[in-house]
Design a protein around this motif. Sequence first.
Motif, PDB file in Angstrom:
ATOM      1  N   GLY A 119      -1.710   2.136   2.374  1.00  0.00           N
ATOM      2  CA  GLY A 119      -2.149   3.293   1.595  1.00  0.00           C
ATOM      3  C   GLY A 119      -2.515   4.463   2.482  1.00  0.00           C
ATOM      4  N   VAL A 120      -3.192   4.166   3.605  1.00  0.00           N
ATOM      5  CA  VAL A 120      -3.613   5.218   4.528  1.00  0.00           C
ATOM      6  C   VAL A 120      -2.401   5.808   5.270  1.00  0.00           C
ATOM      7  CG1 VAL A 120      -4.866   5.656   6.674  1.00  0.00           C
ATOM      8  CG2 VAL A 120      -5.960   4.409   4.824  1.00  0.00           C
ATOM      9  N   MET A 121      -1.475   4.924   5.676  1.00  0.00           N
ATOM     10  CA  MET A 121      -0.281   5.405   6.389  1.00  0.00           C
ATOM     11  C   MET A 121       0.478   6.408   5.542  1.00  0.00           C
ATOM     12  SD  MET A 121       1.034   1.897   8.126  1.00  0.00           S
ATOM     13  CE  MET A 121       2.687   2.318   8.616  1.00  0.00           C
ATOM     14  N   GLY A 122       0.540   6.114   4.236  1.00  0.00           N
ATOM     15  CA  GLY A 122       1.221   7.039   3.335  1.00  0.00           C
ATOM     16  C   GLY A 122       0.577   8.411   3.352  1.00  0.00           C
ATOM     17  N   GLU A 123      -0.773   8.415   3.478  1.00  0.00           N
ATOM     18  CA  GLU A 123      -1.478   9.693   3.436  1.00  0.00           C
ATOM     19  C   GLU A 123      -1.487  10.398   4.784  1.00  0.00           C
ATOM     20  OE1 GLU A 123      -5.379   9.165   1.646  1.00  0.00           O
ATOM     21  OE2 GLU A 123      -4.440   8.245  -0.106  1.00  0.00           O
ATOM     22  N   GLY A 145       0.817  -1.213   0.000  1.00  0.00           N
ATOM     23  CA  GLY A 145       0.000   0.000   0.000  1.00  0.00           C
ATOM     24  C   GLY A 145       0.853   1.266   0.000  1.00  0.00           C
ATOM     25  N   LEU A 146       1.928   1.237   0.820  1.00  0.00           N
ATOM     26  CA  LEU A 146       2.834   2.386   0.890  1.00  0.00           C
ATOM     27  C   LEU A 146       3.500   2.634  -0.456  1.00  0.00           C
ATOM     28  CD1 LEU A 146       4.701   2.130   4.327  1.00  0.00           C
ATOM     29  CD2 LEU A 146       3.528   4.136   3.410  1.00  0.00           C
ATOM     30  N   MET A 147       3.891   1.534  -1.113  1.00  0.00           N
ATOM     31  CA  MET A 147       4.572   1.661  -2.398  1.00  0.00           C
ATOM     32  C   MET A 147       3.650   2.244  -3.454  1.00  0.00           C
ATOM     33  SD  MET A 147       6.928  -1.399  -3.695  1.00  0.00           S
ATOM     34  CE  MET A 147       7.320  -1.279  -5.412  1.00  0.00           C
ATOM     35  N   LEU A 148       2.383   1.820  -3.429  1.00  0.00           N
ATOM     36  CA  LEU A 148       1.406   2.399  -4.358  1.00  0.00           C
ATOM     37  C   LEU A 148       1.271   3.891  -4.079  1.00  0.00           C
ATOM     38  CD1 LEU A 148      -1.688   0.061  -4.824  1.00  0.00           C
ATOM     39  CD2 LEU A 148      -0.296   1.094  -6.593  1.00  0.00           C
ATOM     40  N   TYR A 149       1.204   4.245  -2.775  1.00  0.00           N
ATOM     41  CA  TYR A 149       1.082   5.655  -2.405  1.00  0.00           C
ATOM     42  C   TYR A 149       2.274   6.447  -2.917  1.00  0.00           C
ATOM     43  CZ  TYR A 149       0.876   9.932   0.257  1.00  0.00           C
ATOM     44  OH  TYR A 149       0.858  11.249   0.591  1.00  0.00           O
ATOM     45  N   GLU A 150       3.479   5.881  -2.730  1.00  0.00           N
ATOM     46  CA  GLU A 150       4.715   6.524  -3.210  1.00  0.00           C
ATOM     47  C   GLU A 150       4.652   6.801  -4.712  1.00  0.00           C
ATOM     48  OE1 GLU A 150       8.354   6.548  -1.336  1.00  0.00           O
ATOM     49  OE2 GLU A 150       6.675   7.510  -0.318  1.00  0.00           O
ATOM     50  N   ASN A 151       3.944   5.941  -5.417  1.00  0.00           N
ATOM     51  CA  ASN A 151       3.821   6.099  -6.858  1.00  0.00           C
ATOM     52  C   ASN A 151       2.602   6.926  -7.257  1.00  0.00           C
ATOM     53  OD1 ASN A 151       5.884   4.402  -8.625  1.00  0.00           O
ATOM     54  ND2 ASN A 151       5.535   3.277  -6.726  1.00  0.00           N
ATOM     55  N   GLY A 152       1.988   7.573  -6.265  1.00  0.00           N
ATOM     56  CA  GLY A 152       0.908   8.504  -6.555  1.00  0.00           C
ATOM     57  C   GLY A 152      -0.495   7.919  -6.580  1.00  0.00           C
ATOM     58  N   PHE A 153      -0.682   6.722  -5.995  1.00  0.00           N
ATOM     59  CA  PHE A 153      -2.021   6.114  -5.981  1.00  0.00           C
ATOM     60  C   PHE A 153      -2.601   6.133  -4.573  1.00  0.00           C
ATOM     61  CE2 PHE A 153       0.144   4.189  -9.593  1.00  0.00           C
ATOM     62  CZ  PHE A 153      -0.806   4.316 -10.591  1.00  0.00           C
ATOM     63  N   SER A 154      -3.901   6.443  -4.459  1.00  0.00           N
ATOM     64  CA  SER A 154      -4.553   6.470  -3.150  1.00  0.00           C
ATOM     65  C   SER A 154      -4.815   5.047  -2.666  1.00  0.00           C
ATOM     66  CB  SER A 154      -5.876   7.228  -3.229  1.00  0.00           C
ATOM     67  OG  SER A 154      -6.873   6.395  -3.790  1.00  0.00           O
ATOM     68  N   PHE A 155      -5.220   4.921  -1.388  1.00  0.00           N
ATOM     69  CA  PHE A 155      -5.442   3.591  -0.805  1.00  0.00           C
ATOM     70  C   PHE A 155      -6.554   2.817  -1.517  1.00  0.00           C
ATOM     71  CE2 PHE A 155      -8.237   6.384   1.617  1.00  0.00           C
ATOM     72  CZ  PHE A 155      -9.410   5.647   1.681  1.00  0.00           C
ATOM     73  N   TRP A 156      -7.438   3.535  -2.237  1.00  0.00           N
ATOM     74  CA  TRP A 156      -8.498   2.840  -2.968  1.00  0.00           C
ATOM     75  C   TRP A 156      -7.909   1.885  -3.998  1.00  0.00           C
ATOM     76  CZ3 TRP A 156     -13.012   2.407  -1.027  1.00  0.00           C
ATOM     77  CH2 TRP A 156     -13.535   3.422  -0.210  1.00  0.00           C
ATOM     78  N   TRP A 157      -6.823   2.309  -4.629  1.00  0.00           N
ATOM     79  CA  TRP A 157      -6.176   1.446  -5.623  1.00  0.00           C
ATOM     80  C   TRP A 157      -5.542   0.236  -4.959  1.00  0.00           C
ATOM     81  CZ3 TRP A 157      -7.413   1.503 -10.431  1.00  0.00           C
ATOM     82  CH2 TRP A 157      -7.819   2.696 -11.042  1.00  0.00           C
ATOM     83  N   ALA A 158      -5.017   0.431  -3.745  1.00  0.00           N
ATOM     84  CA  ALA A 158      -4.435  -0.701  -3.014  1.00  0.00           C
ATOM     85  C   ALA A 158      -5.513  -1.735  -2.716  1.00  0.00           C
ATOM     86  CB  ALA A 158      -3.786  -0.207  -1.724  1.00  0.00           C
ATOM     87  N   MET A 209      -1.193   7.786 -17.124  1.00  0.00           N
ATOM     88  CA  MET A 209      -2.180   6.694 -17.228  1.00  0.00           C
ATOM     89  C   MET A 209      -3.520   7.155 -16.664  1.00  0.00           C
ATOM     90  SD  MET A 209      -0.722   4.160 -18.650  1.00  0.00           S
ATOM     91  CE  MET A 209      -1.841   2.813 -18.388  1.00  0.00           C
ATOM     92  N   ASP A 210      -4.606   6.969 -17.431  1.00  0.00           N
ATOM     93  CA  ASP A 210      -5.918   7.308 -16.899  1.00  0.00           C
ATOM     94  C   ASP A 210      -6.485   6.139 -16.096  1.00  0.00           C
ATOM     95  OD1 ASP A 210      -8.153   6.011 -19.128  1.00  0.00           O
ATOM     96  OD2 ASP A 210      -6.040   6.209 -19.683  1.00  0.00           O
ATOM     97  N   ASN A 211      -7.463   6.450 -15.248  1.00  0.00           N
ATOM     98  CA  ASN A 211      -8.000   5.446 -14.325  1.00  0.00           C
ATOM     99  C   ASN A 211      -8.535   4.204 -15.032  1.00  0.00           C
ATOM    100  OD1 ASN A 211      -7.349   7.028 -12.218  1.00  0.00           O
ATOM    101  ND2 ASN A 211      -9.438   7.744 -11.778  1.00  0.00           N
ATOM    102  N   LEU A 212      -9.179   4.415 -16.184  1.00  0.00           N
ATOM    103  CA  LEU A 212      -9.778   3.284 -16.882  1.00  0.00           C
ATOM    104  C   LEU A 212      -8.705   2.307 -17.365  1.00  0.00           C
ATOM    105  CD1 LEU A 212     -12.648   2.364 -17.598  1.00  0.00           C
ATOM    106  CD2 LEU A 212     -12.262   3.281 -19.897  1.00  0.00           C
TER     107      LEU A 212
END
Lengths: 230, 109
Positions: free
Chosen positions: A151-155, A32-45, B1-4
């Motif tokens: 993801g949340v910890m990152g935020e 989750g942290l790594m996704l956050y580092e790459n600009g993705f919110s916890f929803w993506w995790a 990259m877009d969300n879709l």
Amino acid sequence: MTEHVKRQSFKEAFIDAIPVIVGYVFVGIAFGLMLYENGFSFWWAILSSLIVYAGSLQFVLISFMATGASLLTVALTTLSVNSRHLFYGITFLDLFKRMGKLKPYMIFTLSDETYSLMAIALKKGGKDNSYYFFVSIINQSFWIIGSFLGGVMGEVIPFNTEGIDFAMTALFTVIFIEQWLSSKSKAPGIMGLVLGLGFLLIMKSSGFIMPALVAASILLLLFEKKEEKV
Amino acid sequence: MDNLSILSMLIVAGIITFLIRWFPFAVFKLGSDMGSGIRTQGKKLPFSAIAILVIYCLRNINPLVFPYGLPEAISILAVILLHLWKRNNLISIGSGTVIYMILIQQFFP
């Protein structure tokens, strides 16, 4: 009666799953942290752990998600990273059949760790069908919880997470050691290292994975043919 | 990259992972036997694939420029030794990651 059996199964499943739960939460947090580092919110995790549910592949997917990759690359990478799961199901052909409606979910959640726990239980015997379902759903739940926490910890917590992505390198190193210790022939592993390094030096881009894998696959087939002739 | 596009990546990865795990249930229902080639690939390719993935993780190291890949080398050595000693995924991965984070944040910034 059945209620009692189910409660007992859940208890047993939870206790047996504790080592996996701890591992999943920890590695899930790193994910989750790594996704956050790459600009993705916890929803993506959460989404990744819900839809894909294959730890090492999910780590590889992060770089694809961040920089882009064709769906064909995603498909081929999935095939090669997860090909070890091709034969896990053989152990549970009868069991999953007996579980009826739950069968698709049991197949979907057949990760390395879930496979190991269920294979041990099946060998010992004497478990209710619900035990296996609980092991599966408990494991995936804690994997999702770990991903969400990361993801949340990152935020929320602003601490320096630089270098957290080494968790992925460490994870693959550990799997490599396990493969090394359990394989009679070390050739596939050495071949992977040599081909990986070779194609990386020639291509100088992260696109070296596919050609290296295809080369490894062809060489393995050729070796197999040779062994059969001898 | 877009969300879709990102979502379609996850869906493709999810479907193919499911199909891989479903494979034995499909094959044995048909009553046919698996080729020895596929059997070998299933057993040996993961070993090669994981080795290639380790290289993939280390692809950005430049051995000619400071810190010469030293943080990675030290941390991987720690992971290997810890794992051979304790054989515990959590300890190996956790300690290795913490060591790496300290190294690149404090000693090789």
